[in-house]
Design a protein around this motif. Sequence first.
Motif, PDB file in Angstrom:
ATOM      1  N   GLN A 358       0.732  -1.214  -0.065  1.00 23.23           N
ATOM      2  CA  GLN A 358       0.030   0.259   0.074  1.00 23.23           C
ATOM      3  C   GLN A 358       0.771   1.515   0.064  1.00 23.23           C
ATOM      4  O   GLN A 358       0.516   2.273  -0.558  1.00 23.23           O
ATOM      5  CB  GLN A 358      -0.865   0.109   1.222  1.00 23.23           C
ATOM      6  CG  GLN A 358      -2.126  -0.644   0.938  1.00 23.23           C
ATOM      7  CD  GLN A 358      -2.768  -0.946  -0.249  1.00 23.23           C
ATOM      8  OE1 GLN A 358      -3.399   0.357  -0.935  1.00 23.23           O
ATOM      9  NE2 GLN A 358      -3.044  -1.916  -1.061  1.00 23.23           N
ATOM     10  N   PRO A 359       1.715   1.429   0.963  1.00 26.18           N
ATOM     11  CA  PRO A 359       2.878   2.571   0.783  1.00 26.18           C
ATOM     12  C   PRO A 359       3.270   2.824  -0.856  1.00 26.18           C
ATOM     13  O   PRO A 359       3.507   3.951  -1.104  1.00 26.18           O
ATOM     14  CB  PRO A 359       3.874   2.438   1.660  1.00 26.18           C
ATOM     15  CG  PRO A 359       3.219   1.555   2.904  1.00 26.18           C
ATOM     16  CD  PRO A 359       2.354   0.438   1.847  1.00 26.18           C
ATOM     17  N   LEU A 360       3.710   1.547  -1.204  1.00 25.30           N
ATOM     18  CA  LEU A 360       4.265   1.822  -2.423  1.00 25.30           C
ATOM     19  C   LEU A 360       3.167   2.234  -3.769  1.00 25.30           C
ATOM     20  O   LEU A 360       3.533   3.085  -4.498  1.00 25.30           O
ATOM     21  CB  LEU A 360       4.761   0.419  -3.022  1.00 25.30           C
ATOM     22  CG  LEU A 360       5.804   0.282  -4.143  1.00 25.30           C
ATOM     23  CD1 LEU A 360       7.066   1.126  -4.003  1.00 25.30           C
ATOM     24  CD2 LEU A 360       6.164  -0.883  -4.387  1.00 25.30           C
ATOM     25  N   ASN A 361       1.950   1.590  -3.463  1.00 25.38           N
ATOM     26  CA  ASN A 361       0.946   2.132  -4.384  1.00 25.38           C
ATOM     27  C   ASN A 361       0.545   3.533  -4.031  1.00 25.38           C
ATOM     28  O   ASN A 361       0.700   3.983  -5.084  1.00 25.38           O
ATOM     29  CB  ASN A 361      -0.379   1.331  -3.901  1.00 25.38           C
ATOM     30  CG  ASN A 361      -0.361  -0.252  -4.316  1.00 25.38           C
ATOM     31  OD1 ASN A 361       0.666  -0.546  -5.000  1.00 25.38           O
ATOM     32  ND2 ASN A 361      -1.368  -0.725  -3.978  1.00 25.38           N
ATOM     33  N   GLY A 362       0.728   4.122  -2.861  1.00 25.49           N
ATOM     34  CA  GLY A 362       0.461   5.522  -2.841  1.00 25.49           C
ATOM     35  C   GLY A 362       1.606   6.527  -3.512  1.00 25.49           C
ATOM     36  O   GLY A 362       1.167   7.302  -3.950  1.00 25.49           O
ATOM     37  N   LEU A 363       2.836   5.986  -3.351  1.00 27.33           N
ATOM     38  CA  LEU A 363       3.690   6.707  -4.325  1.00 27.33           C
ATOM     39  C   LEU A 363       3.610   6.444  -5.822  1.00 27.33           C
ATOM     40  O   LEU A 363       3.729   7.605  -6.513  1.00 27.33           O
ATOM     41  CB  LEU A 363       5.168   6.304  -3.812  1.00 27.33           C
ATOM     42  CG  LEU A 363       5.668   6.256  -2.274  1.00 27.33           C
ATOM     43  CD1 LEU A 363       6.932   5.686  -2.103  1.00 27.33           C
ATOM     44  CD2 LEU A 363       5.769   7.971  -2.079  1.00 27.33           C
ATOM     45  N   VAL A 364       3.196   5.452  -5.971  1.00 33.56           N
ATOM     46  CA  VAL A 364       3.026   5.069  -7.568  1.00 33.56           C
ATOM     47  C   VAL A 364       1.834   5.852  -8.150  1.00 33.56           C
ATOM     48  O   VAL A 364       2.303   6.483  -9.236  1.00 33.56           O
ATOM     49  CB  VAL A 364       2.939   3.369  -7.842  1.00 33.56           C
ATOM     50  CG1 VAL A 364       2.509   3.555  -9.218  1.00 33.56           C
ATOM     51  CG2 VAL A 364       4.269   2.871  -7.496  1.00 33.56           C
ATOM     52  N   PHE A 365       0.855   5.940  -7.419  1.00 35.29           N
ATOM     53  CA  PHE A 365      -0.236   6.427  -8.021  1.00 35.29           C
ATOM     54  C   PHE A 365      -0.353   8.159  -8.157  1.00 35.29           C
ATOM     55  O   PHE A 365      -0.680   8.809  -9.095  1.00 35.29           O
ATOM     56  CB  PHE A 365      -1.535   6.115  -7.297  1.00 35.29           C
ATOM     57  CG  PHE A 365      -1.865   4.606  -7.487  1.00 35.29           C
ATOM     58  CD1 PHE A 365      -1.782   3.889  -8.725  1.00 35.29           C
ATOM     59  CD2 PHE A 365      -2.607   3.853  -6.588  1.00 35.29           C
ATOM     60  CE1 PHE A 365      -2.006   2.675  -8.853  1.00 35.29           C
ATOM     61  CE2 PHE A 365      -2.618   2.652  -6.426  1.00 35.29           C
ATOM     62  CZ  PHE A 365      -2.563   1.908  -7.802  1.00 35.29           C
ATOM     63  N   VAL A 366       0.390   8.542  -7.045  1.00 30.98           N
ATOM     64  CA  VAL A 366       0.647   9.995  -7.081  1.00 30.98           C
ATOM     65  C   VAL A 366       1.801  10.328  -8.062  1.00 30.98           C
ATOM     66  O   VAL A 366       1.482  11.317  -8.916  1.00 30.98           O
ATOM     67  CB  VAL A 366       1.045  10.623  -5.620  1.00 30.98           C
ATOM     68  CG1 VAL A 366       1.867  11.878  -5.689  1.00 30.98           C
ATOM     69  CG2 VAL A 366      -0.149  10.240  -4.751  1.00 30.98           C
ATOM     70  N   GLY A 367       2.479   9.700  -8.137  1.00 29.69           N
ATOM     71  CA  GLY A 367       3.988   9.758  -9.073  1.00 29.69           C
ATOM     72  C   GLY A 367       3.211   9.868 -10.539  1.00 29.69           C
ATOM     73  O   GLY A 367       3.498  10.645 -11.466  1.00 29.69           O
ATOM     74  N   ASP A 368       2.232   8.854 -10.849  1.00 29.00           N
ATOM     75  CA  ASP A 368       1.764   8.937 -11.998  1.00 29.00           C
ATOM     76  C   ASP A 368       1.013  10.324 -12.351  1.00 29.00           C
ATOM     77  O   ASP A 368       1.103  10.934 -13.710  1.00 29.00           O
ATOM     78  CB  ASP A 368       0.628   7.810 -12.438  1.00 29.00           C
ATOM     79  CG  ASP A 368       1.120   6.610 -12.831  1.00 29.00           C
ATOM     80  OD1 ASP A 368       2.295   6.443 -13.223  1.00 29.00           O
ATOM     81  OD2 ASP A 368       0.508   5.434 -12.938  1.00 29.00           O
ATOM     82  N   GLY A 369       0.152  10.842 -11.221  1.00 22.09           N
ATOM     83  CA  GLY A 369      -0.392  12.096 -11.450  1.00 22.09           C
ATOM     84  C   GLY A 369       0.388  13.112 -11.732  1.00 22.09           C
ATOM     85  O   GLY A 369       0.209  14.095 -12.523  1.00 22.09           O
ATOM     86  N   ILE A 370       1.901  13.261 -10.949  1.00 22.92           N
ATOM     87  CA  ILE A 370       2.702  14.089 -11.222  1.00 22.92           C
ATOM     88  C   ILE A 370       3.163  14.079 -12.797  1.00 22.92           C
ATOM     89  O   ILE A 370       3.146  15.282 -13.251  1.00 22.92           O
ATOM     90  CB  ILE A 370       3.847  14.072 -10.105  1.00 22.92           C
ATOM     91  CG1 ILE A 370       3.406  14.234  -8.679  1.00 22.92           C
ATOM     92  CG2 ILE A 370       5.051  14.965 -10.679  1.00 22.92           C
ATOM     93  CD1 ILE A 370       4.341  13.866  -7.668  1.00 22.92           C
ATOM     94  N   TYR A 371       3.436  12.871 -13.259  1.00 18.03           N
ATOM     95  CA  TYR A 371       4.133  12.938 -14.504  1.00 18.03           C
ATOM     96  C   TYR A 371       3.059  13.291 -15.524  1.00 18.03           C
ATOM     97  O   TYR A 371       3.418  13.877 -16.582  1.00 18.03           O
ATOM     98  CB  TYR A 371       4.561  11.400 -14.821  1.00 18.03           C
ATOM     99  CG  TYR A 371       5.910  11.350 -14.254  1.00 18.03           C
ATOM    100  CD1 TYR A 371       6.841  10.876 -15.362  1.00 18.03           C
ATOM    101  CD2 TYR A 371       6.258  11.017 -13.133  1.00 18.03           C
ATOM    102  CE1 TYR A 371       8.307  10.567 -14.949  1.00 18.03           C
ATOM    103  CE2 TYR A 371       7.686  10.994 -12.493  1.00 18.03           C
ATOM    104  CZ  TYR A 371       8.601  10.655 -13.522  1.00 18.03           C
ATOM    105  OH  TYR A 371       9.814  10.347 -13.138  1.00 18.03           O
ATOM    106  N   MET A 372       1.611  12.926 -15.406  1.00 17.44           N
ATOM    107  CA  MET A 372       0.710  13.395 -16.149  1.00 17.44           C
ATOM    108  C   MET A 372       0.499  14.865 -16.295  1.00 17.44           C
ATOM    109  O   MET A 372       0.305  15.642 -17.247  1.00 17.44           O
ATOM    110  CB  MET A 372      -0.579  12.658 -16.128  1.00 17.44           C
ATOM    111  CG  MET A 372      -0.578  11.316 -16.408  1.00 17.44           C
ATOM    112  SD  MET A 372      -2.088  10.564 -15.807  1.00 17.44           S
ATOM    113  CE  MET A 372      -1.712   8.660 -15.798  1.00 17.44           C
ATOM    114  N   GLY A 373       0.740  15.572 -15.268  1.00 15.35           N
ATOM    115  CA  GLY A 373       0.704  17.007 -14.864  1.00 15.35           C
ATOM    116  C   GLY A 373       1.797  17.709 -15.549  1.00 15.35           C
ATOM    117  O   GLY A 373       1.793  18.664 -16.227  1.00 15.35           O
ATOM    118  N   ALA A 374       3.097  17.012 -15.597  1.00 15.74           N
ATOM    119  CA  ALA A 374       4.123  17.757 -16.415  1.00 15.74           C
ATOM    120  C   ALA A 374       3.946  17.010 -18.033  1.00 15.74           C
ATOM    121  O   ALA A 374       4.912  17.252 -18.670  1.00 15.74           O
ATOM    122  CB  ALA A 374       5.481  17.077 -15.833  1.00 15.74           C
TER     123      ALA A 374
END
Length: 438
Positions: A358-374
């Motif tokens: 779950q902690p890894l998932n939290g980082l991955v899903f937020v990371g996806d959002g950051i990359y999409m924003g960029a």
Amino acid sequence: MILSSPYDRDILDLAVPALAGLAAGPLVSLVDTAFVGQLGRIPLGALGVNTSIFSMTFVVFNFLAYGTTPRVGRAVGNDDREEAGRAVVRALVLAMAVGIVALAALQALARPILIVMGASEELMAPALSYLRIRALAGPAVLLITASHGAFRGYQDTRTPMVVTLGFNVVNGGLDPLLIFVFDWGLAGAAAATAVGQWVGALTFLYLLLYAQRDELGIRLRWPAPHTLVPFLKVGRDLFLRTASLVGTMTLATAMAARVGVTAVAAHQVAAQLWTFLALLVDALAVAAQALVSKHLGADDPESAREVANRLVQWGLAVGVGLGLGFWALRPVLPGFFTGDPDTVAALLDVYLFVVVLQPLNGLVFVGDGIYMGAEAFPYLAKAMIGTALAAAVVLLLVNPMGWGLVGVWWGIATLMVGRILTLAAPYVRGTLFAQGAE
């Protein structure tokens, strides 16, 4: 995690309404399932086949949201409302055009699609009726998707939440009326969904093209065809990314099925829990897309980096919280889903994976959002393909090596570890906000 940050208010203002909007659809789907379930096994099976079809349709066309948010967000950050408005109109035109094509394709190919999906002869007639009725809302679904992306770019997730809750209430209210009172059965469920989705689409169009048009900088001008190409490129990249992800999870299910009936039953429960938890973190990913694109549009990569760092902290904190909560429910949760002792035992064998990841998932899903924003869509596609291939190698070894269901979840863990490593590389090097990941 630092207890407070100047970005927390912006994050929560976007994430909390986004969570409500994201949760509305699955909740109403549960209501649909409950109503249709009262009709019997065959209508419920026909609904299940169609649910898979329309879920995949959304996956293919979700670029209409993910591609729209950063373009509108950058324009808003640059205080260029006219460009934001042009991006919205392009997205809506493309959504309508693609929606009409999808509608025609679903109507023409309804039977072959159902055959490919494995619909048996007894399911074919009700499934065909449902598909053809619900397909009438194809353009509406894509207009809703594009509208979500537009409002997120304007840093507004409350309006989509209200509209989404509203049209889902329409859907839920029409279900018993059309299914039971009018005695339309499964066709009534399809009609209720289609009507609800058109109510949502028309409401969004009213807000974007009339009620809030001047405020949002939207002008009713037909876009030149070449201006739609960037959206199609985003669609290509997101399709490759999502197909790799969905393909890996599908392979995991197939490998679990080969282990045995008990294993695949336990895997189904674990995977559904996994999917539900992802919904909670997806709200943070929505905030990431909107805020990162806004700051980059304002030519402020430093603020984009700072808000991204804070979102990463939020993702980790939420992931840890979900993991701890899930572990606390370990004595009772498996029994809630099944009373079969063998299935419960198999589920407990992989329960720790769901918790620890779950902690890894939290980082991955937020990371996806950051990359999409960029707008680093090409990088996301390439990284996911490589990671999916690595996970597939592990999954394909499950049966030859006799690893069982635990081996299947080691394959899923490989996928998530690969995702976090590929997301971390440009982020840690500092190249993501400077020029985007290539």
